[in-house]
Design an enzyme around this catalytic site. Structure first.
Site, mmCIF file in Angstrom:
data_model
loop_
_atom_site.group_PDB
_atom_site.id
_atom_site.type_symbol
_atom_site.label_atom_id
_atom_site.label_comp_id
_atom_site.label_asym_id
_atom_site.label_seq_id
_atom_site.Cartn_x
_atom_site.Cartn_y
_atom_site.Cartn_z
ATOM 1 N N HIS A 128 -11.317 9.402 6.622
ATOM 2 C CA HIS A 128 -11.099 7.962 6.807
ATOM 3 C C HIS A 128 -10.562 7.631 8.193
ATOM 4 C CE1 HIS A 128 -10.095 3.890 5.618
ATOM 5 N NE2 HIS A 128 -8.813 4.071 5.849
ATOM 6 N N ARG A 136 -1.017 8.793 8.992
ATOM 7 C CA ARG A 136 -0.880 7.350 9.274
ATOM 8 C C ARG A 136 -0.504 6.587 8.015
ATOM 9 N NH1 ARG A 136 -4.520 2.743 8.935
ATOM 10 N NH2 ARG A 136 -5.983 4.144 7.928
ATOM 11 N N HIS A 149 -8.967 9.332 2.799
ATOM 12 C CA HIS A 149 -8.548 8.222 1.939
ATOM 13 C C HIS A 149 -8.794 8.653 0.500
ATOM 14 C CE1 HIS A 149 -8.204 4.283 0.124
ATOM 15 N NE2 HIS A 149 -7.840 3.765 1.291
ATOM 16 N N ARG A 154 -0.940 8.796 1.521
ATOM 17 C CA ARG A 154 -2.315 9.225 1.255
ATOM 18 C C ARG A 154 -2.530 10.721 1.192
ATOM 19 N NH1 ARG A 154 -5.401 4.834 4.934
ATOM 20 N NH2 ARG A 154 -4.833 3.154 3.539
ATOM 21 N N GLU A 171 0.857 -1.188 0.000
ATOM 22 C CA GLU A 171 0.000 0.000 0.000
ATOM 23 C C GLU A 171 0.888 1.231 0.000
ATOM 24 O OE1 GLU A 171 -4.103 -1.296 2.146
ATOM 25 O OE2 GLU A 171 -2.408 -1.140 3.479
#
Ligand code: FAD
Ligand code: SIN
Length: 538
Positions: free
Chosen positions: A349, A384, A242, A288, A121
């Site tokens: 998110h 994060r 997100h 992100r 990811e």
């Protein structure tokens, strides 16, 4: 006005009160249950927690190409200078052990040729995400639920209203101690639970925004309750958006997992152009904050409502193998990952900030702990890293249980019953809905991915009016779940705005057009209850 009497009639008395049944709550409850009476309380079923919806997976160092140091460095890089490095090291070091324990209790992660299949990811320099197809959270929650013993008291459909502390009941001799909490039961009665130790595992606050990947209950209740009880909160301005949530009127909170991009899916505009490389050389796999801002920027530049995710080239077989649930949900809405591009927008998110804790969840109040998304342990910093959250929930829960069990337990406290005699009839639901919609709309428009001093000022002005109305509703009418959540939502929105106004720079998830640069020295934004600000935080 609600009168609180001191009459010793706690309906339920336990050794350990766990509020929240997501990954953090389930795990800590399972660790505490051999050592005393545990009440595990949640507003709704476990399927109504963020955990249940987690798709991509759980990060851990699980391959010979990877190392703890590499996972640490990726986490620190995403956190943009605000991670607490010792916390990152402690959490990351436990990753593989936690995942092995999950396997031992029956979590069925995907495998390939006899080994765990690891996906990738954004922001991860290695494949290190263990996953159960595209429904990892659910697989973990189901395995954890099977660990719960019949002796555990499970209170589902009970909404925590407020914590009960020694200071709130007028006992100022000594430090503030948590004694339990008040809950609205499904039958409309308020019950008090007295407990030696109370653990908040209440998740995040995505519902503060109009577009969110979070389920309905993510209204920041734990953060609000802890704040009202006297706990500082940290870095509330860092709300993670997100990049790829479905843009669709009937399914706006469906997430299109980052693992799709990890496996090669592209983000494109309506003309099929991959634009994320214009913003960062890592393209779709940049962290992100970068990808979400790139999408937001392109949407504004092109004057359009959405961008698109293109996974067609992954092929039907691979999509069915790795992303069957996402494909199924999309097919129900008339969209097919295999044959068409899917409209997407960034959506709120994850709440990176939260109740100030250490890695074991200690708060500023004795015998009160906070773990999982509701806490700010310092793992995530200003942004994060994907799939670090489930890991944090489980590691914090484990440390928390160990810390509690190492103490000499305090006696079960006496707590006052809740008394709302004399209040007026229930507030009209339409008034609650109106306030709820206004908050979510103003937060999305003024306190979203890109902020400015003027937008924050406007948000604050409007929120102040709404907060006054809510305070009036709350103290004059009987409590309902809607009203409890609205009160918390308004408080948390205020904390986010206040924190955003205090950060005079852009860093990680907080971007301000007035301060587009980062200051040399990274600093946490710490808010302490009872320090003056017009925004009501009570
Ligand atoms: P939650 O799982 O949100 O549980 C909160 C619990 O608290 C619920 O049981 C709720 O009912 C209860 N509760 C809340 N308020 C009250 C109250 N007032 N009274 C009583 N009970 C209350 N992270 C990853 O690491 N990997 C992923 O792949 C991933 N994918 C995600 C996908 C989606 C769509 C979402 C929304 C999040 C994802 N995340 C992922 C983030 C991760 O799922 C969450 O951060 C994590 O599950 C939070 O767990 P938790 O136990 O802290 O809270
Ligand atoms: C996802 O699957 O994209 C979500 C992963 C995460 O939020 O950690």
């Amino acid at each position: 006005m609600i009168q609180r009497k001191f009459d010793n009639r706690a309906a339920i008395q336990v050794d350990f009160l766990v509020i929240g049944s997501g990954a953090a709550g389930l795990y800590v409850a399972s660790k505490l249950q051999p050592h005393g009476r545990v009440a595990l309380v949640s507003k709704g079923p476990t399927s109504d927690a963020n955990t249940w919806f987690a798709q991509g997976g759980i990060a851990g160092v699980l391959s010979s190409q990877d190392s703890i140091e590499c996972h640490v460095q990726d986490t620190l890089a995403a956190g943009a200078g605000l991670c607490r490095e010792h916390v990152v090291r402690e959490v990351v070091a436990r990753g593989s052990e936690i995942i092995r324990e999950l396997i031992a209790i029956g979590t069925r992660f995907d495998t390939h040729e006899g080994k765990l299949h690891l996906t990738r990811e954004g922001g991860h320099s290695q494949r290190r995400i263990a996953h159960a197809q595209d429904a990892t959270g659910r697989a973990i929650a189901e395995a954890l639920q099977l660990q719960l013993r019949p002796s555990l008291i499970r209170l589902t459909g009970y909404t925590a209203i407020d914590l009960i502390t020694s200071h709130h009941i007028g006992n100022y001799a000594g430090p503030n101690q948590c004694l339990g909490a008040y809950f609205l039961a499904p039958d409309g009665q308020v019950v008090s639970v007295a407990s030696r130790f109370t653990i908040l595992a209440t998740g995040g606050a995505g519902k503060v925004y109009l577009y969110t990947s979070n389920p309905h209950g993510a209204s920041g209740d734990g953060i609000a309750m802890a704040w009202r009880a006297g706990c500082p909160v940290v870095n509330m301005e860092f709300i993670q958006f997100h990049p790829t949530c479905l843009f669709h009127r009937d399914g706006s909170n469906l997430l299109l997992s980052e693992a799709l991009r990890g496996e090669g899916a592209h983000i494109v505009d309506a003309h099929g152009r991959r634009f994320t490389f214009d913003y960062d050389e890592r393209g779709e796999l940049a962290p992100r904050d970068i990808v979400a801002r790139a999408i937001d920027h392109e949407m504004k530049k092109q004057g359009v409502d959405c961008m698109y995710l293109d996974a067609r080239h992954l092929g039907e077989q691979r999509i069915n193998r790795q992303f069957p649930n996402i494909r199924k949900r999309l097919l129900e809405l008339g969209l097919d990952l295999v044959s068409s591009t899917i409209p997407i927008v960034p959506a709120a998110h994850y709440t990176c900030g939260g109740i100030d804790t250490d890695v074991a969840g200690h708060t500023a109040i004795e015998h009160l702990y906070a773990i999982g998304e509701t806490a700010h342990s310092g793992l995530h910093g200003a942004n994060r890293l994907a799939s670090n959250s489930l890991l944090e929930c489980l590691v914090m829960a484990d440390f928390c249980a160990k810390s509690i069990l190492a103490q000499t337990p305090p006696p079960i406290p006496h707590v006052p019953a809740w008394d709302d005699s004399g209040v007026e009839p229930e507030v009209e639901r339409i008034a609650i809905k109106q306030n709820w919609d206004e908050i979510r709309s103003l937060m999305s428009h003024y306190v979203g991915i890109v902020r400015s001093n003027e937008r924050l000022r406007r948000a604050k002005r409007r929120l102040l009016m709404i907060q006054n109305e809510i305070a009036d509703h709350f103290w004059r009418h009987p409590v309902s779940r809607d009203l409890i959540e609205l009160r918390n939502l308004a408080l948390v929105a205020g904390l986010i705005i206040r924190s955003a106004q205090m950060r005079h720079e852009s860093r990680g998830l907080h971007y301000s057009t007035d301060y587009p640069y980062s200051l040399e020295e990274p600093r946490d934004t710490v808010l302490i209850p009872d320090t003056s600000d017009e925004l009501d935080c009570h």
